[in-house]
Design an enzyme around this catalytic site. Structure first.
Site, PDB file in Angstrom:
ATOM      1  N   ALA A 586     -22.838 -23.124 -21.902  1.00  0.00           N
ATOM      2  CA  ALA A 586     -21.989 -23.921 -21.013  1.00  0.00           C
ATOM      3  C   ALA A 586     -22.625 -25.270 -20.714  1.00  0.00           C
ATOM      4  O   ALA A 586     -22.063 -26.067 -19.968  1.00  0.00           O
ATOM      5  CB  ALA A 586     -21.732 -23.165 -19.708  1.00  0.00           C
ATOM      6  N   HIS A 587     -23.815 -25.513 -21.274  1.00  0.00           N
ATOM      7  CA  HIS A 587     -24.530 -26.774 -21.047  1.00  0.00           C
ATOM      8  C   HIS A 587     -24.924 -27.368 -22.396  1.00  0.00           C
ATOM      9  O   HIS A 587     -25.734 -26.795 -23.104  1.00  0.00           O
ATOM     10  CB  HIS A 587     -25.806 -26.554 -20.223  1.00  0.00           C
ATOM     11  N   GLN A 588     -24.350 -28.493 -22.736  1.00  0.00           N
ATOM     12  CA  GLN A 588     -24.731 -29.191 -23.967  1.00  0.00           C
ATOM     13  C   GLN A 588     -25.367 -30.518 -23.567  1.00  0.00           C
ATOM     14  O   GLN A 588     -24.862 -31.211 -22.687  1.00  0.00           O
ATOM     15  CB  GLN A 588     -23.498 -29.428 -24.853  1.00  0.00           C
TER      16      GLN A 588
END
Length: 661
Positions: A586-588
């Site tokens: 969910a974190h790029q």
């Protein structure tokens, strides 16, 4: 009576593409199994969301009761508006539609209406083509002049837009996603994924070993994230300032930015009651002596809601559409253009090198026909996120080899524990507690985070899982097995291990993302999985398991300590390969990283690109490395600092314009 499936043709196209892309690349013996898993995702996800199944007289899915699901938050269903005075109607509009409704301009409206709104806000509009050869070739239908154009409205773009507009500059925000007012949020998974997530909620790395979740709506990821508001860890600040030579991060300027954005979002660490998953994590850690700490949220202490991954219906979660973008609208200096896609940043060769002069955008007009327009500006800020920013810069002619590389994903693996309801007064958690309700992220364990050393380890947190996503992640053994697992849905707690990854990947295009996990990342995830299983067992779970496709389950209360140890060891040591265990991100971040030299970075320490003057990047793509915790506060703090740099450029432009009328 039955509802039509809300999954759009675009989602079904993704399903087909997943099968076409994935199946030829795997062993023949596994193709049928994988195909069935993907199809089952759609079938179960749709059915669990009240679609394509019979409904009762209240228009509710009759399967919800069986799995203990209440559907959309029953406490926030829209009430019918009553006739009110004009002043009351204005107040009601804001309550229903949120504080941005007067600043949203849809280019899909009639052209006259839309252009009139922009001109009334002080944005000059021209149909005369620029002398710039690229603009001429694009033949835009019209050109809108502004001081700054910001591409993206999330934690990066929203901050920059609000700061610039409040300082008196004319700002237009370009947003690929749509604007969903509070009253238009359905809080249904299928609909929300389709409307508010990148790729309609279904995207992943090239070989599909990591599923990606990213926001694509006004407010970006801040609109659909889980409220966690953690400041940049000290060991990360030290690494970025010392190892990467970025003095900004160890400066008073950045420390002030952290304070400013946290105040703006109302970040605080108290909660009136903890959700089901958080209670399980806390109890298990306390029993085992593992560290457990509160996670600050950008919501008040009474924000007991598990639907924020589908949008915040009451506006209590202070995403950018409730904070910085409100500044933009209330200043009278800005507007937001949703459902418009940036085609490219237009550059012009002037004395001293290339300079950004605006953005060409594509939109569907009121006839459903694609049109091109241009936003002409003194400064351009790209804030599309780590997945979409690199392709836009490349389309715009930038050649820096670091653009698109060094992508980090914070890979996640999950474990689950089943806590059946009981009539006993001593049962825990209490019967009214459900896995999907309550504040999503209120606690975290750093038991394998390695904070005393490099910070490269894993934290253990809790997710938001509604029935559709729950069904996606659970292993598929048989129709009977998945039904049994779904019947336990509302009392199944989930914990996940999130790794600060050393491994990295590359954004090759908006739909082609490569990624290779480092050996140490796999080891940290393995340790995180082991601790998560032990925490669930210590908290009192009757059954525990992972999402590995073997679907093994341990009945904890029937097992002795040796059996528990063997199960935990075997499940946590399973290799993360061949799609055997679902991994998510969910974190790029990091795909246009900040640095002090163009040889190993894509943007300067002030956020400006090395190649084009007046072109800034303000989003998670500028992170020099993976962060290791939820990134919203860090993104906003960096964007706040970048906004100060943009103000300096605009100030110089204004002085030059005044001296050369």
């Amino acid at each position: 009576m039955a509802k039509a499936c809300p999954y759009s043709p675009s989602q079904m196209e993704v399903l087909s593409a997943l099968c076409d892309t994935l199946l030829p690349s795997v062993d023949v013996s596994r193709r049928d199994e994988l195909h069935q898993s993907v199809v089952q995702f759609f079938r179960t996800s749709a059915s669990m969301n009240g679609t394509a199944l019979p409904v009762n007289e209240k228009n509710e899915n009759i399967s919800w009761e069986a799995i203990g699901y209440c559907g959309p938050d029953p406490h926030l269903r829209t009430r019918n508006a009553k006739t009110k005075t004009m002043q009351e109607e204005d107040a009601s509009e804001e309550k229903l539609f949120g504080p941005l409704h007067k600043g949203i301009i849809n280019l899909s409206q009639s052209k006259t209406s839309m252009l009139d709104k922009l001109q009334n806000l002080g944005f000059p509009i021209s149909t005369t083509h620029s002398m710039n050869p690229r603009v001429k070739s694009l033949k835009p239908s019209f050109i809108i002049k502004c001081d700054a154009v910001v591409v993206g409205s999330g934690s990066g773009g929203g901050v920059v837009a609000g700061v610039l507009a409040k300082a008196g500059y004319k700002v237009l925000v370009l947003e690929k996603g749509r604007y969903l007012a509070r009253s238009n949020l359905s809080l249904l998974e299928g609909e929300a994924l389709d409307q508010m997530y990148l790729g309609n909620g279904i995207s992943g790395t090239e070989n599909l070993d990591i599923l990606l979740l990213a926001g694509s709506t006004v407010g970006g990821g801040s609109t659909i994230n889980w409220s966690a508001s953690i400041q940049t860890p000290p060991h990360v600040i030290k690494e970025w300032s010392e190892n990467h030579g970025l003095e900004l991060f160890d400066s008073k300027k950045f420390a002030k930015a952290l304070d400013v954005v946290c105040r703006k979002m109302g970040v605080q660490s108290e909660f009136m009651q903890e959700g089901f998953n958080g209670m399980v994590l806390r109890k298990g850690c306390e029993k085992l002596g593992y560290p457990i700490e509160k996670i600050p949220n950008n919501a008040p202490s009474d924000h007991y809601c598990g639907w924020c991954c589908l949008g915040c219906k009451d506006g209590k979660k202070k995403c950018t559409s409730e904070t910085w973008l409100v500044d933009l609208v209330e200043s009278g200096n800005g507007a937001i253009l949703p459902e418009c896609e940036a085609v490219e940043v237009i550059t012009d060769k002037r004395k001293g090198g290339k300079r950004a002069i605006g953005v060409a955008l594509a939109f569907l007009n009121d006839q459903g026909v694609k049109e091109i327009a241009m936003l002409e500006s003194d400064v351009t800020v790209v804030s599309c996120g780590a997945i979409l920013t690199p392709p836009l810069l490349k389309r715009s002619g930038l050649k820096n080899p670091n653009i698109g590389k060094n992508l980090h994903l914070h890979p996640v693996v999950l474990a689950w524990g089943y806590f059946p309801e009981s009539d006993s007064p001593d049962s825990w958690p209490e019967g009214e507690k459900k896995s999907y309700n309550g504040s999503i992220l209120t606690s975290m364990s750093t038991v394998v985070a390695n904070l005393e050393d490099s910070g490269y380890g894993a934290v253990i947190q809790t997710p938001a899982l509604h029935p559709g996503m729950f069904a996606v992640l659970m292993p598929w053994l048989s129709g009977t097995d998945i039904k049994q697992r779904m019947l336990k849905f509302s009392r199944t707690a989930h914990l996940f291990a999130l790794v600060r990854d050393k491994g990295s990947g590359a954004v090759l295009s908006p739909t082609r993302i490569s990624y290779k996990m480092d050996k140490s990342d796999r080891e940290h995830l393995s340790r995180g999985m082991e601790r998560a299983l032990r925490i669930l067992a210590a908290a009192g779970a009757e059954e525990i398991g992972t999402h590995h496709n073997t679907g093994r389950v341990l009945k904890v209360k029937q097992a002795d300590s040796e059996e528990l140890d063997a199960f935990v060891r075997e499940e946590s040591l399973r290799p993360l390969k061949n799609l055997d265990t679902p991994m998510c991100s969910a974190h790029q971040m990091g795909s246009c990283r900040m640095g002090v030299h163009p040889k190993d970075s894509a943007v300067r320490p002030n956020g400006e690109t090395w190649e084009v003057k007046g072109l800034f990047v303000a989003d998670s793509s500028v992170f020099p490395t993976a962060l290791g915790v939820n990134p919203m506060v860090t993104i906003q703090a960096i964007a706040y600092c970048t906004a100060q740099s943009v103000l300096e450029v605009l100030g110089k432009e204004r002085v030059q314009s005044a001296s050369n009328p």
